[in-house]
Write an enzyme that holds these catalytic residues in place. Sequence first.
Site, PDB file in Angstrom:
ATOM      1  NE  ARG A  87       3.814  -2.373  -8.805  1.00 20.79           N
ATOM      2  CZ  ARG A  87       2.592  -2.855  -8.512  1.00 20.79           C
ATOM      3  NH1 ARG A  87       1.623  -2.120  -8.874  1.00 20.79           N
ATOM      4  NH2 ARG A  87       2.411  -4.025  -8.241  1.00 20.79           N
TER       5      ARG A  87
ATOM      6  CD  GLU B 177       7.320  -3.311  -9.595  1.00 15.59           C
ATOM      7  OE1 GLU B 177       6.768  -3.786 -10.278  1.00 15.59           O
ATOM      8  OE2 GLU B 177       7.271  -3.050  -8.452  1.00 15.59           O
TER       9      GLU B 177
ATOM     10  CB  CYS C 147       7.425  -7.601  -9.400  1.00 12.75           C
ATOM     11  SG  CYS C 147       6.240  -8.531  -8.816  1.00 12.75           S
TER      12      CYS C 147
HETATM   13  N1  EPU Z   1       2.127 -16.876 -12.544  1.00 11.15           N
HETATM   14  C1  EPU Z   1       2.453 -17.851 -13.025  1.00 11.15           C
HETATM   15  N2  EPU Z   1       3.889 -18.220 -12.694  1.00 11.15           N
HETATM   16  C2  EPU Z   1       4.513 -17.456 -11.677  1.00 11.15           C
HETATM   17  C3  EPU Z   1       3.868 -16.247 -11.190  1.00 11.15           C
HETATM   18  C4  EPU Z   1       2.939 -16.144 -11.673  1.00 11.15           C
HETATM   19  O1  EPU Z   1       1.991 -18.681 -13.789  1.00 11.15           O
HETATM   20  O2  EPU Z   1       5.534 -17.712 -11.517  1.00 11.15           O
HETATM   21  C5  EPU Z   1       0.627 -16.529 -12.955  1.00 11.15           C
HETATM   22  C6  EPU Z   1      -0.347 -16.611 -11.522  1.00 11.15           C
HETATM   23  O3  EPU Z   1      -0.794 -17.995 -11.515  1.00 11.15           O
HETATM   24  C7  EPU Z   1      -1.470 -15.837 -11.903  1.00 11.15           C
HETATM   25  C8  EPU Z   1      -0.954 -14.648 -12.923  1.00 11.15           C
HETATM   26  O4  EPU Z   1       0.521 -15.103 -13.407  1.00 11.15           O
HETATM   27  O5  EPU Z   1      -2.404 -16.377 -12.597  1.00 11.15           O
HETATM   28  C9  EPU Z   1      -0.430 -13.329 -12.010  1.00 11.15           C
HETATM   29  O6  EPU Z   1       0.350 -13.543 -10.888  1.00 11.15           O
HETATM   30  P1  EPU Z   1       0.223 -12.966  -9.698  1.00 11.15           P
HETATM   31  O7  EPU Z   1      -1.028 -13.187  -9.234  1.00 11.15           O
HETATM   32  O8  EPU Z   1       1.257 -13.467  -8.908  1.00 11.15           O
HETATM   33  O9  EPU Z   1       0.257 -11.409  -9.984  1.00 11.15           O
HETATM   34  P2  EPU Z   1       1.526 -10.656 -10.660  1.00 11.15           P
HETATM   35  O10 EPU Z   1       0.584  -9.985 -11.792  1.00 11.15           O
HETATM   36  O11 EPU Z   1       2.777 -11.485 -11.001  1.00 11.15           O
HETATM   37  C10 EPU Z   1       1.411  -8.349  -9.473  1.00 11.15           C
HETATM   38  C11 EPU Z   1       2.319  -7.179  -8.995  1.00 11.15           C
HETATM   39  C12 EPU Z   1       2.707  -7.661  -7.511  1.00 11.15           C
HETATM   40  C13 EPU Z   1       1.378  -7.865  -6.700  1.00 11.15           C
HETATM   41  C14 EPU Z   1       0.515  -8.807  -6.988  1.00 11.15           C
HETATM   42  C15 EPU Z   1      -0.729  -8.909  -6.477  1.00 11.15           C
HETATM   43  C16 EPU Z   1       3.419  -6.427 -10.762  1.00 11.15           C
HETATM   44  C17 EPU Z   1       4.764  -6.617 -11.368  1.00 11.15           C
HETATM   45  N3  EPU Z   1       3.313  -7.345  -9.635  1.00 11.15           N
HETATM   46  O12 EPU Z   1       1.809  -9.628  -9.548  1.00 11.15           O
HETATM   47  O13 EPU Z   1       3.620  -6.460  -6.994  1.00 11.15           O
HETATM   48  O14 EPU Z   1       1.922  -7.998  -5.330  1.00 11.15           O
HETATM   49  O15 EPU Z   1       0.187  -8.355  -8.389  1.00 11.15           O
HETATM   50  O16 EPU Z   1      -1.553  -7.905  -6.472  1.00 11.15           O
HETATM   51  O17 EPU Z   1       2.745  -5.561 -10.925  1.00 11.15           O
HETATM   52  C18 EPU Z   1       5.555  -5.846  -6.904  1.00 11.15           C
HETATM   53  O18 EPU Z   1       5.250  -4.849  -7.479  1.00 11.15           O
HETATM   54  O19 EPU Z   1       6.854  -5.645  -6.630  1.00 11.15           O
HETATM   55  C19 EPU Z   1       4.737  -6.600  -6.808  1.00 11.15           C
HETATM   56  C20 EPU Z   1       5.332  -7.689  -5.926  1.00 11.15           C
END
Ligand code: EPU
Length: 291
Positions: free
Chosen positions: A158, A278, A208
Amino acid sequence: MTGADLTTLGIGGKFLDLLVPEDGNELSLMMRRIHSEGRSFSVLGGGSNVLVTDEDMETPVILTTSMKSVRINREGERLLVTCGAGVALRDLMAMTLREGWSGLEFAPGIPGTVGGAVVGNAGSRYGTIGQSVHSVRLMRPGGASTEIGGEDIEWGYRMSGLQREELSIVWEVAFSFRESDRNAVLAEAKRSAAIRGMQPVGRRTAGCVFMNPPEDSAGRLLDLAGCKGLSVGGAVVSDIHANFIENAEGASAADVAKLADVCRERVSDIFGVRLRFELKSIGMSLGDCGG
Ligand code: EPU
């Protein structure tokens, strides 16, 4: 026009000096003027990752969304696609999927413009945009344009080295895509699109709020810290994904900033992890609201 009109969160006061260049020449003239007046400025693209101050803003704001030119050159099996910074990433991705060009399969559901996406190295777990950047054209403060090769730019999670060029604007980006099999490209994009089911699509958010800490997920930590459903004024932490703040009902920028701070404090107190924003801001700063 206001921040509320021009951001996905739907929040923000009036832009009293909004500049809307349609191409590099117009942008150059505007930047020359701003520079000669010794003023600073802010840049706004698709407004999908930004919190705009509630106050009316006198500082010039340069809106990139009218710089929408697209040129395509073929070089063997490579396609060089040169886009104005204001082209929607969604539109560019749709074109590559239609043509069977590989490079943006990770991007379904990522909002915003090409310029913002490149500066912030937008991505998902399946890839990032920096990997497809051939070169970038930057407009410097006095209005002179320079070109930087994609391999000369630092790309991180990012982030890109372009973020250090605070007084310059990315106004054109050349992407290098690989000719591929259309069905394979579509299948890969479909796989990426499935992730969005776990995000609050269609609600007023700015994506995010926090970056993931190394080897962990900010959403997971925020969820465990009990942030889902917390609210300040009209801003609420999404009950779908804890790293999204929704403008549920007439939220102000101050509400969002305060709520983000409360969440950050919770995670810090419970896990000892200091989350980094972010989310970007215009006309205000994040992370200094007490909490
Ligand atoms: N999780 C929870 N509770 C929540 C949200 C997530 O327990 O409320 C757990 C999920 O179950 C999973 C883990 O956390 O086991 C990771 O969650 P997720 O797969 O949603 O991925 P993330 O790391 O939260 C990142 C990016 C997103 C991108 C997704 C998919 C960042 C900060 N976020 O989310 O990017 O869409 O991966 O690739 O890097 C953004 O940058 O604006 C964004 C939405």
